[in-house]
Scaffold this motif. Structure first.
Motif, mmCIF file in Angstrom:
data_model
loop_
_atom_site.group_PDB
_atom_site.id
_atom_site.type_symbol
_atom_site.label_atom_id
_atom_site.label_comp_id
_atom_site.label_asym_id
_atom_site.label_seq_id
_atom_site.Cartn_x
_atom_site.Cartn_y
_atom_site.Cartn_z
ATOM 1 N N LYS A 269 0.852 -1.182 0.000
ATOM 2 C CA LYS A 269 0.000 0.000 0.000
ATOM 3 C C LYS A 269 0.889 1.234 0.000
ATOM 4 O O LYS A 269 1.861 1.322 0.762
ATOM 5 C CB LYS A 269 -0.934 0.005 1.218
ATOM 6 N N GLU A 270 0.573 2.192 -0.856
ATOM 7 C CA GLU A 270 1.427 3.363 -1.030
ATOM 8 C C GLU A 270 1.043 4.464 -0.034
ATOM 9 O O GLU A 270 -0.129 4.660 0.278
ATOM 10 C CB GLU A 270 1.339 3.874 -2.467
ATOM 11 N N TYR A 271 2.052 5.198 0.407
ATOM 12 C CA TYR A 271 1.809 6.281 1.357
ATOM 13 C C TYR A 271 2.884 7.356 1.223
ATOM 14 O O TYR A 271 3.943 7.141 0.602
ATOM 15 C CB TYR A 271 1.772 5.757 2.798
ATOM 16 N N ARG A 282 2.232 9.583 8.598
ATOM 17 C CA ARG A 282 1.985 8.721 7.437
ATOM 18 C C ARG A 282 0.569 8.962 6.905
ATOM 19 O O ARG A 282 -0.390 9.016 7.667
ATOM 20 C CB ARG A 282 2.169 7.262 7.819
ATOM 21 N N CYS A 283 0.473 9.060 5.572
ATOM 22 C CA CYS A 283 -0.827 9.267 4.927
ATOM 23 C C CYS A 283 -0.906 8.344 3.722
ATOM 24 O O CYS A 283 -0.125 8.484 2.769
ATOM 25 C CB CYS A 283 -0.977 10.727 4.505
ATOM 26 N N TYR A 284 -1.835 7.412 3.750
ATOM 27 C CA TYR A 284 -1.985 6.465 2.639
ATOM 28 C C TYR A 284 -2.663 7.173 1.454
ATOM 29 O O TYR A 284 -3.571 7.994 1.633
ATOM 30 C CB TYR A 284 -2.791 5.251 3.075
ATOM 31 N N ASP A 317 6.669 6.599 12.006
ATOM 32 C CA ASP A 317 5.515 7.474 11.875
ATOM 33 C C ASP A 317 5.474 8.458 13.028
ATOM 34 O O ASP A 317 5.804 8.118 14.173
ATOM 35 C CB ASP A 317 4.233 6.618 11.847
#
Length: 326
Positions: A269-271, A282-284, A317
């Motif tokens: 999953k990209e973030y 951290r923000c996906y 994070d």
């Protein structure tokens, strides 16, 4: 006294710890560069290849064998419409035709019947054997097979003339991309012979049918297009192989961020890391197309957000960060 000793024993370690706290905090703060979401115009470029060809050419055919007495031009020479390319030796041509009577299958029957008569008058010679061969158009001679004193091959092109400065490019488009191509789309390409020189043209025509062709060792279905050149390029010659891209006229505004700002977790999953209150949170994100200047970000909307560019330097994070400029 005992109480004083105990307080002193506690105070000294606390004092030493207080001295090192600023150093510890400073060492734990990660210096970061920041970037923001930017806008770019996106066009769905289509990769194509092909070759340069004459836009207009004229082949001169000889319906019967001819013997030139003089050839006035060579390959590469420029001619004007009406110029005499070759003068024909009518007597030598007549004698050659009579000697080739046994090859009548190469000569149209009406020519054999007329020229094969014993009493050949001037009218027959004039009607059936030309005294000269002239250029039907102005241009450049790209092929000529006429040789003085030698008989030519019948029913074949003996001279080819291309009109000066009238080249075009024929290219092939994969069938899966042809619906994206429209007349008027810009084409930018290079020729293998001229290395890094770029040329520009526009799609002038899309072929109505598809054909099969070999791409390496596999067969592909392609559709042909003609590309009109934006100007007369002296370095482009008919036969040169070319490759380039079609820039679709329809532009789409997309939001992109630099590749180095995007990371993946263990589940792919990209973030990204967004700066909030001196911390990297951290923000996906959901990404789209990979472009030359970065990767498209579809959601969430991160406009006006400071995003960590050197994301690989962040170790955890919500860690403390310090923005630096480069």
């Amino acid at each position: 006294m005992k109480k004083y000793v105990i307080m002193q024993a506690v105070a000294i370690p606390m004092f030493i710890l207080a001295l090192f706290i600023p150093v510890f905090i400073t060492n734990s703060v990660i210096p970061v560069e920041v970037t923001t979401v930017s806008q770019a115009n996106y066009t769905d470029d289509i990769y194509v290849n092909g070759f340069v060809e004459e836009k207009s050419k004229k082949d001169i055919f000889a319906n019967l064998p001819l013997v030139p007495s003089k050839v006035n031009f060579r390959i590469g020479d420029k001619v004007n419409a009406g110029d005499v390319i070759a003068e024909i030796d009518t007597d030598a041509t007549k004698n050659a035709l009579l000697q080739l009577a046994n090859m009548a299958n190469f000569i149209p029957k009406e020519y054999v019947d007329a020229i094969g008569k014993l009493n050949v008058d001037e009218k027959i010679i004039k009607d059936y054997i030309p005294t000269e061969m002239t250029a039907p158009i102005s241009g450049t001679i790209t092929s000529i097979s006429l040789v003085e004193g030698a008989i030519s091959t019948p029913n074949t092109s003996v001279v080819t003339i291309i009109q000066a400065d009238e080249n075009r490019v024929k290219m092939s488009v994969n069938e899966s991309d042809i619906d994206k191509v429209k007349v008027g789309d810009t084409v930018v390409f290079k020729a293998n012979a001229t290395k890094d020189v770029k040329y520009v043209g526009k799609v002038e025509r899309v072929f109505p049918t598809a054909t099969k062709t070999l791409v390496g060792t596999t067969q592909a279905t392609v559709v042909g297009i003609y590309v009109d050149l934006a100007e007369n390029y002296d370095k482009l010659r008919p036969g040169y192989t070319v490759n380039g891209v079609i820039h679709n006229a329809d532009k789409e505004v997309v939001h992109i961020i630099p590749y180095e700002a995007v990371l993946q977790d263990a589940k792919n999953k990209e973030y990204v890391y967004v700066i909030r209150n001196s911390h990297a949170e951290r923000c996906y994100i959901e990404t789209g197309r990979e472009l030359g200047d970065g990767i498209e970000i579809l959601s969430p909307s991160l406009f006006d957000q400071a995003i960590v560019k050197n994301a690989n330097d962040i170790k955890r994070d919500r860690g403390l960060v310090k923005i630096v400029k480069k």
